[in-house]
Design an enzyme around this catalytic site. Structure first.
Site, PDB file in Angstrom:
ATOM      1  N   GLU A 278       3.205   1.587   3.113  1.00 55.14           N
ATOM      2  CA  GLU A 278       4.277   0.589   3.080  1.00 55.14           C
ATOM      3  C   GLU A 278       5.338   0.950   2.043  1.00 55.14           C
ATOM      4  OE1 GLU A 278       1.338  -3.127   4.372  1.00 55.14           O
ATOM      5  OE2 GLU A 278       1.760  -2.701   2.264  1.00 55.14           O
TER       6      GLU A 278
ATOM      7  N   ASP B  74      -6.055  -7.941   0.966  1.00 59.77           N
ATOM      8  CA  ASP B  74      -6.168  -9.388   0.710  1.00 59.77           C
ATOM      9  C   ASP B  74      -6.989  -9.646  -0.553  1.00 59.77           C
ATOM     10  OD1 ASP B  74      -4.885  -9.709   3.175  1.00 59.77           O
ATOM     11  OD2 ASP B  74      -6.776  -9.932   4.262  1.00 59.77           O
TER      12      ASP B  74
ATOM     13  N   ASN C  42       0.845  -1.189   0.000  1.00 57.37           N
ATOM     14  CA  ASN C  42       0.000   0.000   0.000  1.00 57.37           C
ATOM     15  C   ASN C  42       0.889   1.250   0.000  1.00 57.37           C
ATOM     16  OD1 ASN C  42       0.715   0.623   2.725  1.00 57.37           O
ATOM     17  ND2 ASN C  42      -0.973  -0.646   3.493  1.00 57.37           N
ATOM     18  N   LYS C  43       0.276   2.407  -0.039  1.00 64.60           N
ATOM     19  CA  LYS C  43       1.032   3.654  -0.173  1.00 64.60           C
ATOM     20  C   LYS C  43       1.961   3.865   1.023  1.00 64.60           C
ATOM     21  CE  LYS C  43       0.253   8.581  -1.178  1.00 64.60           C
ATOM     22  NZ  LYS C  43      -0.793   9.615  -1.406  1.00 64.60           N
TER      23      LYS C  43
END
Length: 487
Positions: free
Chosen positions: A210, A276, A207-208
Site C-alpha cells: 500500500e 487489524d 502495509n508495504k
C-alpha cells in the site's frame, strides 16, 4: 522492555478505555474440509466439508481485537437486513462490541468473504459486495452516528478502510476534523492510491504494498520506499507513519530517524487480519501511555500471535500477556552483554532520551539488601547497568575463598531482576574503563562510601552527570550469610 509492556498490558482490562472503530465491517466465512480427489466434471479439487465457521472481519475484526484485549470497543459501519448482516451483528455483540451506532442499509448486501479451505490451504475465496458508491445521504447518516459516538469523548478513533465505499474522502476529512476539534487522536489503516483523504490524522499504518502504491515507488526498493514514506508523512501532517512489512517487521517513521522493529512470528499460517491486530494493539498501547515505538513493538508481538492461526482471529488479552511474560523470561539472558552489545544498547537508550544509571559490585550470594539497593538505584534514572566483578577480581578483593557463586550464575540471577537492564562482567581492578565507555548520567554506590571514594564519580560529574549514595539495608551482607552457614 517487556517488563514495561507487561505492566501496560495488565492495565488494559482495568482502565476500560473506549476506542471507536469506523469502517468497512464484513463477515468472514470459512468452509473447511479436505481434498482427496479431482472433480470428474472439471479440473478442480473436490473439498469434502468437515465444518463451517463465521467470524467478524474488516473493521469488525479491529473492534474484536480491541475488545479481546480488554478495552471498550464501539463500531460504526454498515450492514444489510440479510443473513450475513444478522450473523455479523450477533458475532460483534457476542465479542462485547458496542453496536449502537451500526448503520443498516437496504441498498447493498453485507460485505462477506467466503473462503474454502483444505487443511490450512485456501482453495478459493468468494466475495459478496456491492460496487455501488455510498450516497450523500448515507454519508450524512454516517457522520451523524460518528458525532453521537464522539459525545462520550472516546480515547481514540480508528478508521479501518477496506475501500468498500463507506470511508469516502468527504467522510474521512469530516471525521478527522471532528476528532481534531475534540482533541481525540485518530489513526487509520488506509487503502487506495490517494491518501489525501487522511490528511490531519494522527497516524497511518499502511502495509508495504500500500505504501509503494501511494508513493509511486517500486515495491522492492525498500530504501526508496521508506524515504518516500517520510515525505508522505510530512505531506499529510501525521505524527507518525508505520509501514507494516510482514516478515520484515514494522518501520516507524516519525520526526526522528526511521526505526525498524523486527517481526516476532515463529510460524506463519495465515496473514489475513494481521493488519487489524496491528492497528488495534497500537491504539491500545497509545491510549495507555506508550510512545509510538513501544506501542508498535507491542502491536508487532500481537501480530506474531495471530499469523500463527488459521483465518481471521483476534488476539486476546491473556495470550498477549502470556507471550510477553514468556519472551521476558528469554530476554533476561539477553541482558548479559559484552562491551560491544552494551554500547549498542546505550546508544539506543540515548536516542530514546533515557537516563542511564551505572553501579557495580560483586553481588555474591544475592540477598534482600542487594535487591533493595538495586531497586533504589534504578529509581535514579531510566536504565540501570550493573558492572559485575569477575571471579578473579572478586578473589582479589575478598580473598581466595570468594566468590561462593560462579560469575555466570551471578550474572544470570541479576539479569532476572526487573530493576536491572544490563549486566556486564569486568575483570579489571576498578570499573573505570567501563564507566568511560558507557558515560552514564548517574553513578550509584551504597552510603558506606563517600562521593570522593567512588571510582568514576569525578569523571561522571565532568560530563554533567551526578553521584548518588543509596542507604544500605542494615544487617544484610554476604559475609554474614557465609558466617552463618559456617556455624
Amino acid at each position: 522492555m517487556n517488563a514495561h509492556l507487561i505492566d501496560i498490558v495488565r492495565q488494559f482490562s482495568d482502565a476500560k478505555k473506549t476506542v471507536v472503530v469506523i469502517g468497512d465491517v464484513m463477515l468472514d466465512r470459512y468452509l473447511m474440509g479436505n481434498v482427496n480427489r479431482i472433480s470428474p466434471e472439471a479440473p478442480v479439487p473436490v473439498v469434502l466439508l468437515n465444518r463451517s465457521e463465521s467470524r467478524a472481519g474488516g473493521a469488525a475484526n479491529v473492534a474484536a481485537n480491541l475488545s479481546g484485549l480488554g478495552l471498550s470497543a464501539q463500531i460504526i459501519g454498515c450492514i444489510a437486513h440479510d443473513d450475513a448482516g444478522h450473523a455479523l451483528k450477533s458475532l460483534m455483540n457476542g465479542a462485547g462490541i458496542d453496536t449502537t451506532h451500526l448503520m443498516v442499509s437496504d441498498k447493498r448486501p453485507t460485505v462477506s468473504k467466503t473462503r474454502v479451505m483444505s487443511g490450512n490451504q485456501q482453495i478459493v475465496r468468494i466475495d459478496d459486495e456491492s460496487a455501488k458508491s455510498f450516497s450523500p445521504e448515507e454519508t450524512e447518516l454516517l457522520l451523524k452516528q460518528v458525532t453521537q459516538a464522539l459525545h462520550s469523548k472516546p480515547a481514540m478513533v480508528i478508521l479501518s478502510d477496506y475501500d468498500k465505499g463507506l470511508l469516502s474522502s468527504r467522510a474521512c476529512q469530516a471525521i478527522i476534523t471532528l476528532c481534531n476539534d475534540l482533541r481525540i487522536p485518530v489513526i487509520a489503516d488506509p487503502k487506495g492510491r490517494d491518501y489525501s483523504k487522511y490528511h490531519g490524522a494522527s497516524a497511518l499504518t499502511p502495509n508495504k504494498k500500500e505504501t509503494a502504491e501511494a508513493c509511486g515507488v517500486p515495491l522492492h526498493e525498500t530504501e526508496a520506499l521508506l524515504q518516500a514514506a517520510k515525505g508522505l508523512k510530512k505531506e499529510l501532517a501525521l505524527n507518525f507513519l508505520a509501514v507494516t512489512r510482514g516478515e520484515e517487521g514494522i518501520s516507524l517513521i516519525d520526526d526522528g530517524e526511521i526505526q525498524h522493529i523486527p517481526a516476532t512470528a515463529k510460524q506463519v499460517f495465515d496473514v489475513s487480519g494481521a493488519g487489524d491486530t496491528v492497528i488495534a494493539t497500537l491504539a491500545a498501547g497509545l491510549v495507555h501511555g506508550l510512545n509510538a515505538h513501544d506501542a508498535l513493538q507491542l502491536a508487532n508481538i500481537a501480530a506474531g500471535i495471530v499469523v500463527g492461526k488459521v483465518g481471521t482471529v483476534p488476539v486476546s488479552h491473556a495470550e498477549l500477556l502470556k507471550t510477553l511474560i514468556s519472551e521476558d523470561g528469554q530476554s533476561q539472558v539477553d541482558k548479559i552483554c559484552d562491551r560491544a552489545q552494551l554500547l549498542s544498547l546505550v546508544n539506543d537508550w540515548r536516542e530514546q532520551g533515557q537516563k542511564i544509571v551505572f553501579t557495580n559490585g560483586c553481588f555474591d550470594l544475592l540477598h534482600a539488601g542487594h535487591v533493595t539497593y538495586l531497586e533504589a538505584a534504578k529509581k535514579t534514572g531510566d536504565k540501570l547497568i550493573l558492572g559485575l566483578n569477575t571471579d578473579r577480581s572478586v578473589s582479589a578483593l575478598k580473598g581466595p575463598t570468594r566468590p561462593v557463586v560462579h560469575e555466570g550464575d551471578r550474572a544470570r540471577v541479576l539479569a532476572a531482576l526487573a530493576s536491572v537492564d544490563a549486566v556486564i562482567l569486568f575483570d579489571e581492578d576498578t570499573p573505570l574503563a567501563l564507566i568511560d565507555l558507557v558515560r552514564p548520567d548517574v553513578i550509584v554506590k551504597g552510603d558506606d562510601y563517600t562521593e570522593e571514594q567512588i571510582v568514576g564519580g569525578k569523571e561522571v560529574k565532568s560530563w554533567g552527570g551526578s553521584v548518588k549514595l543509596i542507604p544500605l539495608v542494615q544487617g544484610r551482607s554476604t559475609s554474614n550469610i557465609i558466617k552463618k552457614l559456617g556455624t
